[in-house]
Design an enzyme around this catalytic site. Structure first.
Site, PDB file in Angstrom:
ATOM      1  N   LYS A  10      -9.920   1.523  -1.908  1.00 58.98           N
ATOM      2  CA  LYS A  10      -9.995   1.186  -0.493  1.00 58.98           C
ATOM      3  C   LYS A  10     -11.357   1.626   0.029  1.00 58.98           C
ATOM      4  O   LYS A  10     -11.775   2.768  -0.176  1.00 58.98           O
ATOM      5  CB  LYS A  10      -8.870   1.881   0.270  1.00 58.98           C
ATOM      6  CG  LYS A  10      -8.704   1.416   1.714  1.00 58.98           C
ATOM      7  CD  LYS A  10      -7.439   2.026   2.323  1.00 58.98           C
ATOM      8  CE  LYS A  10      -7.164   1.473   3.713  1.00 58.98           C
ATOM      9  NZ  LYS A  10      -5.908   2.014   4.275  1.00 58.98           N
ATOM     10  N   CYS A  27      -5.160  -2.981   3.148  1.00 57.97           N
ATOM     11  CA  CYS A  27      -4.811  -2.766   4.558  1.00 57.97           C
ATOM     12  C   CYS A  27      -6.017  -2.832   5.500  1.00 57.97           C
ATOM     13  O   CYS A  27      -6.496  -3.920   5.822  1.00 57.97           O
ATOM     14  CB  CYS A  27      -4.071  -1.443   4.695  1.00 57.97           C
ATOM     15  SG  CYS A  27      -3.144  -1.283   6.249  1.00 57.97           S
ATOM     16  N   GLU A  41       0.843  -1.191   0.000  1.00 54.99           N
ATOM     17  CA  GLU A  41       0.000   0.000   0.000  1.00 54.99           C
ATOM     18  C   GLU A  41       0.881   1.245   0.000  1.00 54.99           C
ATOM     19  O   GLU A  41       1.944   1.277   0.643  1.00 54.99           O
ATOM     20  CB  GLU A  41      -0.889  -0.004   1.248  1.00 54.99           C
ATOM     21  CG  GLU A  41      -1.787   1.222   1.352  1.00 54.99           C
ATOM     22  CD  GLU A  41      -2.557   1.283   2.662  1.00 54.99           C
ATOM     23  OE1 GLU A  41      -3.627   1.905   2.690  1.00 54.99           O
ATOM     24  OE2 GLU A  41      -2.074   0.712   3.659  1.00 54.99           O
TER      25      GLU A  41
END
Length: 545
Positions: free
Chosen positions: A349, A383, A272
Site C-alpha cells: 500500500k 483501499c 484489505e
C-alpha cells in the site's frame, strides 16, 4: 545419415518474460542517456505486443524494437518523443491508427555484422503490410549535426542544410544513410524532439516508409473488431468472525476459493486486512504493536497457503492485504497476489491512512507496477490508494486492464469515498475496477469494531458496458461471493472507438507524471557504426524510433 543444427538466430514477438533481458540489453549498450524503468518496458509490450520484437542469437537476447499504431494526425505531428510515446510507455497506441510509429530500436554492439537491426526493420515492415497500414514513420537522429554546425569546412547553417548535404553526399551521416538505404524518405525537420540528444541539438528528421501495397488515395477505415476476450472475476465480501487458530481461518478462505473455482473464475479477490481475523485466536486482546508482531509471524504460512490454493484450484488469488513487519523494521500493508502458475507477487500500500499510521505505525511503499497474469496485466490498489488517480494511471500505462481494490471501511462515508474513486478510475482509465471489502465485526480486535462494504465490479461508462458502469455488486453488509464475466476486448474497442477516449486524448504536451524512484533502470540508446549496422540505436533513435 542426415544431421541438422538448431537455428542460432530467432526473431519473434517480444513477451513479458523478456523484460529483464531487454533491460540487460540496453544497459549493456548505453550509459550516458536517461533510463527506462522495467515498468516502461512492460508498458511497451503490454500496450501493443504485436509491434514489439526481439532478436535472440545463440540463446541471448541481442535486439529489441518497439512500435505502435497512431493516427496520421498524431504520427505526423511535431510533438516530442515523450508526447508521442506517452512518456515512454507506448500508451498512445491507437488500435485503429493507420501508421506504425517506431520509437525504440536497440541492438547489442557485440553483434556487428549480423544485420540484427535490418531484420527487426523487416519485421516492422511485414507487420505494416499484413495490417494494410499506410506505412511506418519515426523521428530520426542526426548525430553529426552539432559537429557540422561548428566546423568551417562542410559547415551547415541549419538542420535542413545538414540534411540537404547528406542527401547530396557532401556529408556522410551513417545513421541517415542507413535509413535511406532501407527505403525511408525524409519529410521535414522536427524541433525539440529529444532534448537529451545533444549530438542532434534536439532536432530529428521525420523518416517515412510508405506501404506500396496500399492505395494511399483510396478511402479506408481501420476498425477495431468487437472480439470476445472473456475473464471471470469473483469478489469476496468476507464476514469478520472469531477463529480458534490459523487452520480455521484458512478453512474460511478456502471455502470461497473452492466456490469461485467451481464457477471457473479466473480471479478471486479478498478484502484489505482480511487476516486480522487471526488476532481473535489470541488469548487476550493485544496492543496495536503486539498485534502487528503476531500477524507478521503468520506471513510465511499465509503466502504458502494462498499459493497452494491458487495452484490446486486453478485460480488467481488477490490476497486482500496483510500487515507485515519487514526486515528493515518498518511495517507495511501488503497484498500478496498468488497466481495459478505458482508465482507469488506483492504490492505494498502506497498511502497508509491516518488511522493506519496512528494505530499500527504502517509506512507506505515506494513502488507500484502491473503484475503479469495468464489473463493479461493487472494492478492492485489497496483501499486509500484508489483515491490517488496517478497510481491507477501508472498501472494502466504499464498495460493493466483490471485493477483490484481490496478495502476496509467502517462507515458508509468511508466506503463511498473508495467506491466513487474506484468508479472514477474505471472511467478515466477505461479499465475494470474490482472492489472487495469486509463486513461484520471483531469485538476483541483493536480497530476492527465495525465494517461497512458493498463489493462490486465496476466498468467504464460507454455502450459496450453495463448501463450504470456496474457489472455486478453484492448486497450491503452480508457475506457473499459476487461473480461476473467481463470482456477485455471491449476495453480495446472503447479506447479506440468509444464515445470518449480518455487515454488517447491526454494532453502530453501540457502535463506528465514524474516518478522520483526509478527502480530497475535501464539506459537506452543511441547510434550506429560507420557501416550503418548494429550499434544499438536506442529508444529515441532514427533506427526505428
Amino acid at each position: 545419415m542426415a544431421t541438422s543444427n538448431k537455428a542460432r538466430l530467432e526473431v519473434r514477438q517480444a513477451r513479458p518474460a523478456d523484460v529483464r533481458a531487454i533491460a540487460d540489453l540496453v544497459r549493456r549498450a548505453y550509459t550516458d542517456l536517461p533510463a527506462y524503468t522495467h515498468g516502461e518496458i512492460r508498458g511497451q509490450l503490454n500496450n501493443y505486443p504485436e509491434g514489439c520484437f526481439v532478436a535472440k542469437l545463440d540463446g541471448k537476447l541481442v535486439g529489441y524494437c518497439a512500435s505502435m499504431r497512431l493516427s496520421e494526425r498524431v504520427a505526423f505531428s511535431n510533438g516530442s518523443w515523450d508526447e508521442l510515446t506517452g512518456n515512454g510507455f507506448g500508451s498512445r497506441h491507437n488500435a485503429k491508427g493507420s501508421w506504425l510509429y517506431g520509437y525504440e530500436m536497440c541492438v547489442d554492439p557485440k553483434t556487428r555484422g549480423t544485420r540484427i537491426g535490418r531484420r527487426l526493420y523487416e519485421e516492422r515492415r511485414a507487420l505494416a503490410e499484413r495490417l494494410e497500414l499506410d506505412g511506418i514513420v519515426f523521428g530520426g537522429r542526426m548525430p553529426g549535426l552539432a559537429r557540422a554546425m561548428r566546423r568551417k569546412r562542410d559547415h551547415a547553417e541549419t538542420p535542413q542544410d545538414y540534411l540537404d548535404m547528406v542527401l547530396d553526399s557532401k556529408i556522410h551521416d551513417p545513421v541517415l544513410r542507413f535509413q535511406l538505404a532501407n527505403g525511408f524518405e525524409p519529410q521535414g525537420i522536427i524541433q525539440n524532439y529529444l532534448p537529451e540528444d545533444k549530438q542532434s541539438k534536439a532536432f530529428a528528421v521525420r523518416m517515412v516508409w510508405r506501404n506500396p501495397y496500399v492505395d494511399s488515395d483510396a478511402p479506408k477505415s481501420h476498425r477495431v473488431p468487437r472480439d470476445v476476450e472473456s475473464v471471470r472475476i469473483a469478489t469476496c465480501q468476507l464476514q469478520a468472525r472469531a477463529v480458534s487458530d490459523f487452520d480455521e481461518f484458512m478453512r474460511q478462505v478456502r471455502y470461497f476459493v473452492d466456490v469461485a473455482a467451481d464457477y471457473e473464475a479466473d480471479f478471486i479477490v479478498f478484502p484489505e486486512l482480511f487476516t486480522l481475523m487471526l488476532l481473535s485466536a489470541e488469548e487476550e486482546e493485544l496492543s496495536p504493536m503486539e498485534a502487528i508482531e503476531a500477524l507478521s509471524k503468520y506471513t510465511p504460512k499465509i503466502r504458502t497457503a494462498l499459493s497452494e490454493m491458487a495452484l490446486n484450484y486453478n485460480i488467481n488469488i488477490i490476497g486482500g492485504s496483510h500487515p507485515t513487519r519487514l526486515d528493515d523494521g518498518d511495517i507495511h500493508n501488503i497484498a500478496y497476489v498468488c497466481l495459478r502458475d505458482g508465482s507469488i507477487h506483492s504490492q505494498e500500500k502506497i498511502h497508509p491512512t491516518p488511522n493506519e499510521a496512528y494505530w499500527w505505525n504502517i509506512k507506505g511503499g515506494d513502488s507500484i507496477d502491473a503484475i503479469q497474469t495468464d489473463c493479461g496485466p493487472i494492478g492492485v490498489l489497496i483501499c486509500y490508494d484508489s483515491e490517488f488517480p496517478e497510481l491507477a494511471r501508472r498501472l494502466v500505462d504499464e498495460g493493466a486492464r483490471i485493477i483490484f481494490v481490496p478495502f476496509c471501511t467502517d462507515s458508509r462515508q468511508g466506503y463511498m469515498r473508495v467506491r466513487y474513486c474506484a468508479a472514477a478510475r474505471a472511467i478515466e482509465n477505461q479499465c475494470y475496477v474490482v472492489m472487495s471489502g469486509n463486513v461484520g465485526n471483531l469485538p476483541n480486535v483493536a480497530n476492527m469494531d465495525i465494517q461497512y462494504a458493498q463489493s462490486c465490479i465496476l466498468t467504464p461508462c460507454d455502450f459496450p458496458f453495463a448501463r450504470d458502469g456496474i457489472a455486478a455488486e453484492a448486497s450491503e453488509n452480508v457475506e457473499t461471493l459476487t461473480i461476473s464475466d467481463v470482456n477485455l476486448a471491449d476495453l480495446s474497442w472503447a479506447r479506440a472507438e468509444g464515445t470518449v477516449q480518455n487515454l488517447a486524448d491526454r494532453r502530453f504536451d501540457l502535463y506528465r507524471i514524474e516518478w522520483d524512484k526509478r527502480v530497475g533502470q535501464v539506459s537506452p540508446r543511441i547510434g550506429e557504426d560507420q557501416d550503418g549496422e548494429t550499434q544499438p540505436m536506442g529508444r529515441h533513435s532514427p533506427g526505428g524510433g
